[in-house]
Design an enzyme around this catalytic site. Structure first.
Site, PDB file in Angstrom:
ATOM      1  N   ASP A 153       0.861  -1.176   0.000  1.00 44.67           N
ATOM      2  CA  ASP A 153       0.000   0.000   0.000  1.00 44.67           C
ATOM      3  C   ASP A 153       0.901   1.232   0.000  1.00 44.67           C
ATOM      4  O   ASP A 153       2.124   1.123   0.056  1.00 44.67           O
ATOM      5  CB  ASP A 153      -0.996  -0.013   1.162  1.00 44.67           C
ATOM      6  CG  ASP A 153      -0.343  -0.346   2.472  1.00 44.67           C
ATOM      7  OD1 ASP A 153       0.892  -0.275   2.524  1.00 44.67           O
ATOM      8  OD2 ASP A 153      -1.044  -0.672   3.435  1.00 44.67           O
ATOM      9  N   LYS A 157     -16.705  13.439   5.901  1.00 39.53           N
ATOM     10  CA  LYS A 157     -15.443  13.675   5.202  1.00 39.53           C
ATOM     11  C   LYS A 157     -14.960  12.358   4.611  1.00 39.53           C
ATOM     12  O   LYS A 157     -15.274  11.282   5.150  1.00 39.53           O
ATOM     13  CB  LYS A 157     -14.390  14.270   6.144  1.00 39.53           C
ATOM     14  CG  LYS A 157     -13.717  13.286   7.054  1.00 39.53           C
ATOM     15  CD  LYS A 157     -12.557  13.951   7.745  1.00 39.53           C
ATOM     16  CE  LYS A 157     -11.638  12.977   8.449  1.00 39.53           C
ATOM     17  NZ  LYS A 157     -12.263  12.034   9.359  1.00 39.53           N
ATOM     18  N   ASP A 214      -3.064  -3.342   6.745  1.00 40.54           N
ATOM     19  CA  ASP A 214      -3.139  -2.820   8.109  1.00 40.54           C
ATOM     20  C   ASP A 214      -4.510  -2.972   8.771  1.00 40.54           C
ATOM     21  O   ASP A 214      -4.614  -3.037   9.971  1.00 40.54           O
ATOM     22  CB  ASP A 214      -2.668  -1.355   8.174  1.00 40.54           C
ATOM     23  CG  ASP A 214      -3.237  -0.513   7.061  1.00 40.54           C
ATOM     24  OD1 ASP A 214      -4.254  -0.931   6.461  1.00 40.54           O
ATOM     25  OD2 ASP A 214      -2.679   0.564   6.770  1.00 40.54           O
ATOM     26  N   ASP A 271      -8.090  -6.427   5.762  1.00 40.90           N
ATOM     27  CA  ASP A 271      -6.909  -6.923   5.049  1.00 40.90           C
ATOM     28  C   ASP A 271      -6.527  -8.328   5.498  1.00 40.90           C
ATOM     29  O   ASP A 271      -5.742  -9.000   4.838  1.00 40.90           O
ATOM     30  CB  ASP A 271      -5.704  -6.001   5.295  1.00 40.90           C
ATOM     31  CG  ASP A 271      -5.819  -4.708   4.505  1.00 40.90           C
ATOM     32  OD1 ASP A 271      -6.412  -4.751   3.413  1.00 40.90           O
ATOM     33  OD2 ASP A 271      -5.331  -3.670   4.975  1.00 40.90           O
TER      34      ASP A 271
HETATM   35  P1  ATP Z   1      -3.206   3.053   1.420  1.00 39.30           P
HETATM   36  O1  ATP Z   1      -4.196   2.055   0.942  1.00 39.30           O
HETATM   37  O2  ATP Z   1      -2.058   3.185   0.530  1.00 39.30           O
HETATM   38  O3  ATP Z   1      -2.833   2.916   2.859  1.00 39.30           O
HETATM   39  P2  ATP Z   1      -5.076   5.135   1.985  1.00 39.30           P
HETATM   40  O4  ATP Z   1      -4.779   5.498   3.387  1.00 39.30           O
HETATM   41  O5  ATP Z   1      -5.451   6.271   1.089  1.00 39.30           O
HETATM   42  O6  ATP Z   1      -3.891   4.479   1.263  1.00 39.30           O
HETATM   43  P3  ATP Z   1      -7.448   3.864   2.884  1.00 39.30           P
HETATM   44  O7  ATP Z   1      -7.073   3.900   4.310  1.00 39.30           O
HETATM   45  O8  ATP Z   1      -8.184   2.709   2.310  1.00 39.30           O
HETATM   46  O9  ATP Z   1      -6.188   4.017   1.979  1.00 39.30           O
HETATM   47  O10 ATP Z   1      -8.269   5.185   2.621  1.00 39.30           O
HETATM   48  C1  ATP Z   1      -8.938   5.362   1.408  1.00 39.30           C
HETATM   49  C2  ATP Z   1      -9.345   6.812   1.282  1.00 39.30           C
HETATM   50  O11 ATP Z   1     -10.293   7.144   2.268  1.00 39.30           O
HETATM   51  C3  ATP Z   1      -8.214   7.794   1.478  1.00 39.30           C
HETATM   52  O12 ATP Z   1      -7.531   8.020   0.278  1.00 39.30           O
HETATM   53  C4  ATP Z   1      -8.932   9.042   1.930  1.00 39.30           C
HETATM   54  O13 ATP Z   1      -9.437   9.766   0.821  1.00 39.30           O
HETATM   55  C5  ATP Z   1     -10.096   8.479   2.705  1.00 39.30           C
HETATM   56  N1  ATP Z   1      -9.790   8.474   4.127  1.00 39.30           N
HETATM   57  C6  ATP Z   1      -8.724   7.970   4.736  1.00 39.30           C
HETATM   58  N2  ATP Z   1      -8.785   8.134   6.043  1.00 39.30           N
HETATM   59  C7  ATP Z   1      -9.942   8.754   6.299  1.00 39.30           C
HETATM   60  C8  ATP Z   1     -10.603   9.201   7.488  1.00 39.30           C
HETATM   61  N3  ATP Z   1     -10.091   9.008   8.692  1.00 39.30           N
HETATM   62  N4  ATP Z   1     -11.797   9.799   7.343  1.00 39.30           N
HETATM   63  C9  ATP Z   1     -12.336   9.981   6.143  1.00 39.30           C
HETATM   64  N5  ATP Z   1     -11.780   9.586   5.008  1.00 39.30           N
HETATM   65  C10 ATP Z   1     -10.599   8.989   5.065  1.00 39.30           C
END
Ligand code: ATP
Length: 919
Positions: A330, A457, A635, A639
């Site tokens: 990721d 958000k 994480d 997953d």
């Molecule tokens: P990766 O998969 O590489 O860890 P990531 O953190 O972007 O990346 P996710 O955790 O699946 O992956 O998050 C997906 C998307 O959701 C993010 O790109 C962001 O736009 C949104 N997001 C992440 N954290 C939050 C949060 N705490 N509240 C709201 N939206 C979030």
């Protein structure tokens, strides 16, 4: 205790605490009263059982039988020294068992120590503030905050929940999601109550506050726990191969033994002479010490990986790592630092640039007070729909830190810098937590005007699609196509410069007795703005990506983030070079058939964005079907299936949930992609090292067998006795072999393609080098030195020498010394299958230097000490002969250098770099 029958308030009171948690001082006091929240190991390593196992395995039993036969022989025909042989064999079993035991014990301890490196962290409320502490510091009365993916640290009574579900399987064996609430139970026992959570179980979704009522061994889990040492008993393929090979060699030796037995009988040798011969052949051939040495090498490699911040959970993964062909990683936190800072805001059709505490407009001018006022709704959402919190230092100093998700911390930090007084916030009454499938989060707040407002958000794609209105100059308007496009354009521009973008929106809700459903709330939203933040790539990652490619391993980014952000980061770290890279989004992946996706996966540069954990799982499965050995990072709770399915599941030690860590084979202590590549390097190195010491150990088998064959075939005195063979196998060879197992990895380990998982350790080149090259040289040395000594001492063919005659004893001692001295040279030869000895630094591997020192000391004792002479049937020989032995060792080294030179010439490129690297 009837805590489940009490209301949350009564439960808190009964435990002498409040919903703000204990004070630090009280928590400390209780901790010293109740002891740390830890399970005591119920089961120690069963030392005797381990030792017993070493004396009763297949080979040991074979040797026991031989010893018994020797004693029978002595009883039937006393005076032939057969009882000595029996004792010697028992000695072998004993020494071997002890040695194997020590190695296995060390290996096991090493793995347990690795496990202890991974402490469990938990969030607790102390005097109203959220703190992160080690789970062992929890005391009854503490209020813990649990979230998706956490392992419940102790038994607790739930006092507040949001969509909270747990999996009690570790306790009940029944793996169904169970909803937990705060309401008091009216009936039923504590263990079945819906308002209690138990240590050892996991949180599947939502969040909760629980007041802890039992810790450590008083928890339900503690009462039934049979805490094992945590080592998985499963043998790695390599260990299985070694075990099989040892057995095959034993079978072959028995076969040869029987054949020569028959031959001996035909030639008129006595039964017992033949018997000694057969036993000699067996002990000479069977690499008894191999399996424990391999196990220890794997465990030591696990320790080396841990030093480089990769924690392995079983020995199998040490091995599999070396075969990895694809690493699915990721982005956030693994390739980037997970240290986010807001740099752009898009609001009211305008872009605002943020840098540290200063803000400017797009044109670079100052921001007007007017605009500042319009920030209020944006920051109300950013701060309201946020689970990170500020943590003031104990002494109340102004300096404060934030705890929580880095994305949310960035929002709080930005709000703190731009709005020193903070936004007006109404109390939160509900939450639909973030998850990686929806990619958004919603909180519900009670406003003063008797209505409620939902703050949302999340990923812009996920939020914008459910927006119908837009906030413009303080007024709510319909969100037209043109406006939508303008927002998407801005999103693309932000994402294209590697920024991570969140969309913020809200919705007014009517006040109602019950909270609305998530589906009702997350729709018809009013879009407020975008907030973009920068998360810099980790500095060490570009080099790690390059090393990965050189090593023939394909890195594939699978992220939940936006495709443009992902691509921009991929370019910055060198994962993508040309314009050809294939970027697939989760929604596209969803529409592709397996064959199409496989074809896409075969392209040299590919990355996945806006992926859900289920889609990630599918990619892993297809890659495996394509024959790849897949390492995958993860994480979250969702997953876990992909981590289990992959050949190597890798969990994040810092940002990962407990569930992911439990499902993984490896935990990264620093969440860093570069660490995975380092671990692969260690995984490859240990395999190469095992090959090195196996070559070394097998080589000495030939000079051990040849004297027997020669004595039968040519009717010459036996130049090496069984006890002397044992002295080589279990004495002089051992430490240098361990030294070879500890060789640092070749600088060009990562310039080669991955090893195939089908490749056998004992392949033809290895066996040929040991048995047909190194071994025969040593055999020639031992035989010619022994025979030379005999002839200079007056022996002629046909003369029978008694076993006690000084000349015979000295001649066997010379042959024995020749083997040991050749093995000293052989250690150096085996340090690399192709690099010249001179390029490797003679003293760089201390263990080898020590090993050789011990080897020579043992040799000295066997040749010169009285007790050595007595045990091993040796005698000091003419000192001038040492020179001839040194000449043999030098010849072995020269022959090896010549062979290596030829290998390098035939297959250039690999060995040459080694010399460059060390020059
Ligand atoms: P990766 O998969 O590489 O860890 P990531 O953190 O972007 O990346 P996710 O955790 O699946 O992956 O998050 C997906 C998307 O959701 C993010 O790109 C962001 O736009 C949104 N997001 C992440 N954290 C939050 C949060 N705490 N509240 C709201 N939206 C979030």
């Amino acid at each position: 205790m009837q805590i489940h029958r009490l209301s949350p308030e009564e439960a808190l009171k009964a435990l002498g605490t409040t919903d703000q948690g204990l004070s630090e001082a009280e928590a400390e006091r209780r901790l010293s009263e109740f002891g740390p929240n830890e399970l005591q190991a119920a089961e120690r390593i069963p030392v005797l059982a381990m030792l017993g196992r070493q004396c009763t395995h297949f080979l040991a039993i074979l040797l026991w039988t031989a010893a018994a036969l020797a004693f029978v022989a002595d009883w039937m025909k006393p005076g032939q020294g057969m009882n000595l042989l029996g004792w010697a064999i028992i000695g072998v079993v004993g020494v071997n068992a002890l040695f194997s035991f020590v190695q296995e014990y060390k290996a096991e301890r090493a793995i347990i120590a690795l496990r202890l490196l991974l402490p469990m962290r938990v969030k607790v409320l102390r005097a109203g503030e959220v703190r992160e502490t080690s789970a062992s510091m929890l005391a009854p009365g503490d209020v813990a905050i649990l979230a998706e993916g956490d392992r419940v640290p102790a038994d607790g009574r739930v006092i507040a929940t949001v969509q909270f579900r747990v999996n009690n399987a570790p306790l009940t064996g029944e793996s169904v999601p169970k909803t937990r609430t705060a309401e008091a139970a009216t009936e039923g026992p504590l263990v079945e109550s819906a308002n209690v959570v138990f240590a050892g179980t996991t949180v599947l979704s939502g969040t909760a506050r629980v007041v802890i009522f039992a810790t450590g061994m008083s928890t339900e889990f503690g009462k039934i726990a049979h805490l094992t040492s945590g080592v998985e008993a499963e043998m790695s393929p390599l260990q299985q191969e070694i075990r099989k090979v040892t057995r095959v060699i034993a079978a072959i030796s028995i076969g040869i033994g029987l054949a020569f037995f028959g031959l001996g009988v035909l030639m008129g040798r006595s039964f017992w002479e033949n018997f000694v011969f057969a036993v000699g052949l067996l002990v000479a051939n069977v690499p008894e010490g191999l399996l424990p040495t391999v196990t220890l090498a794997l465990a030591v490699s696990g320790q080396r990986m841990a030093k480089r911040k990769a924690l392995i959970k079983n020995l199998v993964s040490v091995e599999t790592l070396g075969c990895a062909t694809v690493i699915c990683t990721d982005k956030t936190g693994t390739l980037t630092e997970n240290r986010m800072a807001v740099t752009r805001i898009y609001l009211d059709g305008r872009e605002i640039r943020v840098s540290g505490g200063s803000v400017t407009t797009e044109a670079g001018g100052p921001v007007t007070p007017d605009l500042l006022r319009q920030w209020a709704p944006l920051f109300a959402i950013a701060v309201g729909c946020n689970n990170a919190s500020r943590h003031h230092d104990r002494d109340g100093a102004a300096a404060s830190t934030f705890v929580g998700d880095p994305t949310e911390i960035a929002l709080l930090e930005c709000a703190a810098a731009l709005l020193p007084n903070g936004p007006d916030l109404s109390p939160r009454v509900g939450e639909f937590p973030f998850d990686a499938d929806r990619k958004r989060m919603t909180t519900i707040h009670a406003t003063t005007s008797a209505s409620r407002v939902a703050y949302v958000k999340g990923a812009p794609e996920s939020v914008l699609s459910i927006c119908r209105y837009v906030l413009r100059d303080g007024l709510v308007m319909g969100l037209g196509e043109a406006e939508r496009e303008a927002i998407v354009d801005r999103l693309n521009a932000f994402a294209g410069s590697a920024l991570r973008v969140l969309a913020l929106a809200y919705r007014e809700l009517p006040d109602a007795a019950q909270l609305p459903l998530m589906e009702e709330t997350e729709g018809d939203l009013t879009f407020v703005g975008l907030i973009a933040m920068y998360d810099p790539p980790r500095p060490e990652v570009p080099d790690a990506v390059a090393r990965c490619r050189r090593a023939g391993i394909k890195p594939i980014m699978i992220t939940g983030d936006n495709s443009r952000t992902a691509l921009a980061i991929a370019r910055a770290i060198g994962m993508v070079h040309g314009d050809e890279a294939l970027v697939l989004e989760g929604s596209q992946v969803e529409r592709m058939r397996d064959e199409e996706l496989k074809a896409a996966l075969a392209s040299p540069e590919i990355l996945f964005a806006r992926m859900t954990p289920t889609q990630k799982m599918r990619v892993v499965t297809l890659l495996q079907e394509m024959g790849e050995v897949v390492a995958v990072t993860g994480d979250g709770v969702n997953d876990a299936p992909a981590l289990k399915k992959a050949d190597i599941g890798i969990a994040m030690g810092i940002a990962g949930t407990d569930v992911a860590k439990e499902a993984a084979d490896i935990v990264l202590l620093d969440d860093n992609f570069a660490t995975i590549v380092n671990a692969v390097e260690e995984g490859r190195a240990v395999y190469e090292n095992i090959r090195k010491f196996v070559t070394y150990i097998l080589a000495s088998n030939i000079p051990e067998i040849v004297p027997y064959l020669a004595s039968v075939v040519f009717r010459i005195p036996l130049l090496l006795t069984v006890v002397q063979i044992l002295a080589v196998d279990l004495g002089t060879d051992m430490l240098p072999a361990l030294g070879l197992g500890a060789e640092p990895s070749d600088p060009n380990t990562m310039d080669r393609p991955p090893r195939s998982r089908e490749e056998r350790l004992l392949n033809f080149p290895l066996l040929a080098r040991s048995y047909l090259f190194l071994g025969p040289i040593e055999a020639a040395a031992a035989m010619s030195a022994g025979l030379w000594y005999l002839t200079t001492g007056g022996w002629e063919w046909g003369i029978d020498l008694s076993a006690e005659s000084p000349l015979y004893r000295q001649a066997t001692t010379v042959a024995f010394a020749a083997i040991v001295i050749c093995q000293v040279a052989n250690v150096y030869a085996c340090r690399s299958p192709r690099a010249s000895i001179l390029s490797m630094g003679l003293f760089r591997n201390r263990l080898i230097v020590w090993g050789i020192a011990v080897e020579i000391s043992i040799l000295g004792l066997i040749v010169y000490s009285q007790i050595g002479n007595r045990i091993f049937g040796t005698a000091a020989f003419d000192g001038r002969f040492w020179w001839s032995l040194l000449v043999f060792a030098a010849l072995l080294l020269l022959a090896e250098e010549a062979r290596k030179g030829i290998v390098r010439r035939l297959d250039p490129g690999k060995g040459l770099r080694y010399q460059e690297g060390t020059a």
